[in-house]
Design an enzyme around this catalytic site. Structure first.
Site, short mmCIF file in Angstrom:
data_model
loop_
_atom_site.label_atom_id
_atom_site.label_comp_id
_atom_site.label_asym_id
_atom_site.label_seq_id
_atom_site.Cartn_x
_atom_site.Cartn_y
_atom_site.Cartn_z
N TYR A 1 42.24 41.96 37.44
CA TYR A 1 41.28 41.26 36.57
C TYR A 1 41.96 40.54 35.41
O TYR A 1 41.31 39.82 34.66
CB TYR A 1 40.27 42.26 35.99
N HIS B 1 36.22 36.49 33.42
CA HIS B 1 35.46 37.63 32.88
C HIS B 1 36.26 38.39 31.82
O HIS B 1 35.70 39.14 31.04
CB HIS B 1 35.09 38.57 34.02
N TYR C 1 35.10 49.52 32.19
CA TYR C 1 34.66 48.39 33.01
C TYR C 1 33.45 47.75 32.34
O TYR C 1 32.75 48.34 31.53
CB TYR C 1 34.39 48.76 34.48
N ASN D 1 30.40 46.85 33.02
CA ASN D 1 29.01 47.31 33.07
C ASN D 1 28.71 48.50 32.17
O ASN D 1 27.55 48.84 31.98
CB ASN D 1 28.63 47.67 34.51
N ASP E 1 32.71 36.23 27.90
CA ASP E 1 32.62 34.99 28.67
C ASP E 1 31.16 34.58 28.78
O ASP E 1 30.26 35.41 28.69
CB ASP E 1 33.22 35.18 30.07
N ASN F 1 26.26 41.62 32.32
CA ASN F 1 26.11 43.07 32.40
C ASN F 1 26.76 43.82 31.23
O ASN F 1 26.26 44.85 30.80
CB ASN F 1 26.65 43.59 33.73
#
Length: 187
Positions: A15, A20, A64, A66, A91, A112
């Site tokens: 990632y 993101h 993470y 979420n 973002d 999220n």
């Protein structure tokens, strides 16, 4: 004065340079510029930087995207700060690439990470810096898009935009939210 700066992203090398993770990228730039070193802490990588008589606690959640609210709730409580003393960097698909928007509050807009922060705080009244990543994806490909890296053309401008977002972050703590919005929210 102390401020909590939360950069949203996902941990893991897969990632690292994705759209993101722009929140992580801005915090990495600030840490490097002001000689902060991230340490593993509860729910996040954390460092503290000082500039212009202010202290900024930089937090990159390790939960993470979420579950970003876990880190937000923990650090607001442990630092005894109000949500008004926090800036969340995220973002935003609704903004074109190269635009940033700073707001005192607002909707999660389908993001999220912001949804979980809102759920954790019980409201959406917290400042955020929204970094435009554009919306150049076809229907149903939103997740693939935000988890992809910036295009070659975007990478030409990316470092300058990260520096601008970092400058806006420091301004948030030194000149206040209203003046920062006036200075950095461009048409």
């Amino acid at each position: 004065m102390k401020y909590l700066i939360v950069g949203l992203g996902n941990i893991g090398p897969e990632y690292a340079d994705t759209r993101h993770n722009i929140g992580f990228m801005v915090l990495d730039y600030l840490a490097k510029k002001y000689e902060g070193n991230f340490d593993v802490s509860r729910h996040a990588f954390v460092t503290e930087i000082k500039t212009k008589g202010r202290t900024f606690v930089l937090v990159k959640p390790t939960t993470y995207m979420n579950l970003s609210g876990k880190a937000v709730g923990h650090y607001l409580n442990s630092l005894k700060l109000s949500p008004e003393q926090m800036l969340v960097i995220t973002d935003d698909l609704a903004l074109p690439f190269s635009k940033i928007r700073i707001r005192a509050k607002g909707s999660a807009g389908g993001h999220n990470g912001l949804k979980h922060i809102e759920q954790t705080l019980g409201n959406n009244n917290y400042p955020r810096l929204r970094f435009g990543v554009g919306d150049a994806f076809s229907k149903g490909k939103q997740v693939d898009y935000v988890l992809s890296t910036f295009s070659e053309d975007e990478q030409i401008e990316l470092q300058t935009l990260i520096e601008k977002a970092a400058e806006a972050t420091v301004a948030f703590g030194t000149i206040g939210l209203e003046r920062t919005m006036n200075q950095f929210n461009t048409k």
